[in-house]
Design a protein around this motif. Structure first.
Motif, short mmCIF file in Angstrom:
data_model
loop_
_atom_site.label_atom_id
_atom_site.label_comp_id
_atom_site.label_asym_id
_atom_site.label_seq_id
_atom_site.Cartn_x
_atom_site.Cartn_y
_atom_site.Cartn_z
N GLU A 375 0.87 -1.40 0.07
CA GLU A 375 0.07 -0.02 0.34
C GLU A 375 1.02 1.01 -0.54
OE1 GLU A 375 -4.35 -2.08 2.08
OE2 GLU A 375 -2.42 -1.25 3.23
N ARG A 376 2.52 1.06 0.56
CA ARG A 376 3.24 2.68 0.40
C ARG A 376 3.08 2.38 -0.89
NH1 ARG A 376 4.65 4.17 5.58
NH2 ARG A 376 3.73 3.61 7.21
N LYS A 381 3.35 5.57 -5.62
CA LYS A 381 3.39 5.12 -6.82
C LYS A 381 2.16 6.63 -7.30
CE LYS A 381 2.77 2.77 -11.06
NZ LYS A 381 1.75 3.90 -11.40
N THR A 382 1.36 6.31 -6.81
CA THR A 382 0.51 7.48 -7.53
C THR A 382 0.31 9.16 -6.67
OG1 THR A 382 -1.51 5.74 -6.32
CG2 THR A 382 -2.26 8.14 -7.18
N LEU A 413 6.44 13.54 1.40
CA LEU A 413 6.95 12.01 1.22
C LEU A 413 7.71 12.13 3.15
CD1 LEU A 413 8.99 12.15 -2.29
CD2 LEU A 413 6.90 10.83 -1.02
N VAL A 414 8.10 13.25 2.86
CA VAL A 414 8.99 12.93 4.35
C VAL A 414 8.10 12.53 5.58
CG1 VAL A 414 10.32 14.13 6.42
CG2 VAL A 414 10.59 14.39 4.12
N ALA A 548 10.09 0.02 -14.83
CA ALA A 548 10.57 1.35 -14.12
C ALA A 548 9.14 2.56 -14.95
CB ALA A 548 11.40 2.30 -14.66
N VAL A 549 8.34 3.37 -13.46
CA VAL A 549 7.51 3.76 -13.94
C VAL A 549 7.91 4.99 -14.29
CG1 VAL A 549 5.86 4.94 -12.18
CG2 VAL A 549 6.14 3.28 -12.05
N GLU A 550 8.85 5.36 -14.02
CA GLU A 550 9.61 6.63 -14.68
C GLU A 550 9.44 6.44 -16.06
OE1 GLU A 550 11.57 10.35 -15.89
OE2 GLU A 550 10.29 9.70 -14.03
N LEU A 551 9.94 5.90 -17.10
CA LEU A 551 10.89 5.36 -17.56
C LEU A 551 9.33 5.15 -18.65
CD1 LEU A 551 12.71 2.41 -17.82
CD2 LEU A 551 13.77 5.29 -18.46
N ILE A 552 8.20 4.36 -18.30
CA ILE A 552 6.64 4.13 -18.81
C ILE A 552 6.68 5.64 -18.59
CG2 ILE A 552 4.44 2.73 -19.16
CD1 ILE A 552 5.97 0.68 -17.31
#
Length: 614
Positions: A375-376, A381-382, A413-414, A548-552
């Motif tokens: 879930e984290r 990602k979201t 994020l922190v 990798a999410v960044e590439l997609i």
């Protein structure tokens, strides 16, 4: 006669069953005013685990995750340091417990003022002005005259509280200096006892009967354990000889010896005329009975059985999720509707004592649900995808400045704790806004790049960009590690420039409209989905499939901005070898980290297949 007719009309009666008459058993049931002395409350809290848990659990759950401040990082650090110095969380928890137990408790806001009987002026609290916090119960604080002015902020509350100190001395305290916790709501001040005036009631008042029934049931079941097995021996002429002391002594010696023999070798020796039998008590239904009483306690306390007893949900397909969700909603309501208004002045003093006077600073209560790692990861990602969308462009203009989104994303994020060490990394490398070049630097860089081009290709303006075909790639920085793995797996003709293709558009596009990646350096952690597969005719290109999410996301963004893509889908991969005879089914995919460099923009060369590279 008229009264009789009236009674018959006002209530249902049955002479046959005696319902509604003076002999109706239900007519003897009525509610009486519950009275609990402080001694009874303390005895119940100390002597039984159920009252203690009913008092402590909601108070603990309302404080255990605490709250997340929404502000700039230095402001958050200053406020949290002040909370730690004053032990705000511990004091509020203590006051909440004692308020629920006794029906009233308070936290005294100590600012060092000369006269605590005067109203607290929050604006006069400076940095470090909050000196201490002290927890008091209604046993120590006596309510004074009640304020009956409907226009007053303190209507219905004492104008002053009296604190009983040592040697009989008393001190007046203005209510603005107290954070009040009232336990269970009192129905009406007119029905309050003198000792509870202006305070609430103990939460045990309405639950103690259910608790006592459950405790009594558990106690009776415990005593039945001693009678779980009963031995019965029938002795001839036993009753006729009772009263003869010599006979009684002989009988005691006889069966003491018999029990001793039975305990040693399990054999009971009896006379031929004696009869023996053993009866076992059945406890099959007792657990259900006890749990029924526990469920009544759970309902009275408004705490799920799974939380109150610390047990797993029972029954088919039982998860307890809905019960815990309802309970967490109730705790959140208690935080927002009871605790937060009570702590309003304390929070204002806390902010000022931390040197924070920004009116936009606020906090949110942290959610009580414990998230799994999956879930984290999904939330991360979201959040990251949403941030990328926010910094996207519309007609060449940013929706929200990248610097603003970056700072907000770092704070989120922190607070979520999904990237350990992010705080320290930001301090070391700086924020995005601190790394961005100035307008002067961008202008100078563009002019220098323009001068380095051949005269025919020099642009007259920085925004003059003719559409061209586009090939976008990221080169592998840690090539040595991957080459070592490839050789161990049997690859011989390894591609010299390992890379990942992001875009391959034969349709000309404006390169400057494609935007840029979120990160100039991308590290894909070890593990995750990896697979070997052959591409092209007869699987000519042996490639390592990665994700990798960044590439997609970057591939999708470039395509959405007009670039073409001639294949059914986009699958990030690194071509390891072109040609060669190797069985990929026997190759163990590379599982180590992959470090990719910045995006490289090039025009497409149609004769690229003549070389080794993909």
């Amino acid at each position: 006669m008229g009264n009789v007719v009236s009674m018959l009309r006002d209530g249902l009666m049955s002479l046959a069953s005696r319902m509604g008459t003076d002999r109706d058993k239900a007519a003897t049931t009525f509610y009486a005013q519950p009275l609990l002395s402080d001694e009874q409350i303390i005895a119940a809290y100390r002597g039984s685990w159920l009252p203690r848990k009913i008092v402590d659990i909601p108070a603990l759950d309302s404080c255990r995750k605490w709250r997340d401040w929404q502000a700039k990082k230095p402001q958050i650090e200053a406020i949290e340091d002040e909370e730690t110095r004053l032990n705000v969380k511990g004091k509020i928890l203590e006051a909440s417990k004692k308020g629920r137990l006794f029906g009233g408790a308070a936290v005294y806001i100590g600012t060092g003022d000369a006269n605590p009987a005067e109203a607290l002026d929050v604006e006069r609290v400076g940095k470090g002005g909050l000196k201490y916090l002290t927890v008091m119960t209604r046993r120590q604080l006596t309510a004074g005259e009640i304020d009956r002015d409907p226009a007053s902020d303190w209507y219905g509350r004492p104008k002053l509280y009296k604190l009983s100190g040592a040697n009989g001395m008393q001190m007046d305290i203005h209510p603005s200096r107290l954070v009040i916790f009232n336990g269970a709501m009192s129905p009406d001040e007119d029905f309050n006892q003198a000792v509870n005036l202006s305070w609430g009631e103990s939460v045990l008042t309405s639950t103690l009967d259910a608790i006592k029934n459950a405790d009594s049931t558990a106690g009776n079941i415990a005593s039945l354990i001693f009678e779980a097995k009963i031995d019965i021996i029938k002795v001839p002429q036993f009753s006729a000889n009772i009263g003869n002391q010599a006979y009684e002594d002989a009988v005691l010696r006889r069966y003491t010896l018999a029990n001793t023999i039975k305990g040693i070798n399990g054999t009971l020796i009896l006379d031929s005329e004696e009869e023996y039998e053993s009866k076992n008590a059945s406890f099959a239904a007792l657990t259900d009975i006890l749990m029924a009483f526990m469920q009544i306690v759970s309902g009275a306390a408004d705490i799920p059985v799974t939380r109150l007893l610390g047990q797993s949900p029972a029954g088919m397909n039982a998860t307890g999720t809905s019960d815990m969700k309802n309970y967490h909603d109730r705790i959140q309501s208690m935080q927002e509707l009871e605790m937060q208004p009570a702590m309003m002045r304390l929070d204002e003093c806390l902010e000022r004592s931390a040197g924070v006077t920004d009116p936009d600073v606020y906090y949110q209560w942290a959610p009580l649900e414990q998230m799994s790692e999956k879930e984290r990861a999904e939330i991360f990602k979201t959040t990251a995808d949403a941030a990328r969308q926010l910094v996207g462009s519309t007609a060449g203009q940013e929706i929200i400045p990248r610097e603003a989104v970056s700072d907000a994303l770092v704070n989120r994020l922190v607070e979520d704790g999904v990237l350990p060490g992010l705080d320290a990394a930001i301090e070391e490398y700086g924020k995005l806004s601190e790394q961005e070049p100035s307008e002067e630097e961008l202008t100078a860089a563009a002019a220098a790049a323009n001068q380095n081009r051949p005269p025919a290709n020099r642009r007259q303006a920085a925004n003059d960009s003719a559409p061209r075909t586009l090939y976008v790639r990221r080169d592998v920085i840690n090539r040595v590690e991957i080459v070592q793995w490839a050789k161990e797996q049997g690859f011989t003709n390894i591609v010299p420039d390992l890379h990942v293709t992001i875009a391959y558009s034969r349709t000309p596009v404006d390169w400057f409209a494609m935007g840029e990646s979120w990160a100039s350096r991308l590290e894909i952690g070890a593990g995750g989905p990896r697979q070997m597969e052959g591409f092209g005719a007869d699987g000519k290109y042996k490639a390592l499939l990665i994700t990798a999410v960044e590439l997609i996301w970057r591939h999708r963004e470039i395509v959405e901005k007009g670039a073409s893509w001639e294949w059914p889908e986009y699958q990030p991969h690194i071509t390891i070898q072109v040609g060669g005879d190797i069985d990929l089914s026997k190759v163990e995919p590379y599982q180590g980290r992959i470090i990719l460099g910045p995006e490289i923009f090039k025009e497409i060369k149609e004769d690229w297949q003549k070389g080794i590279n993909e």
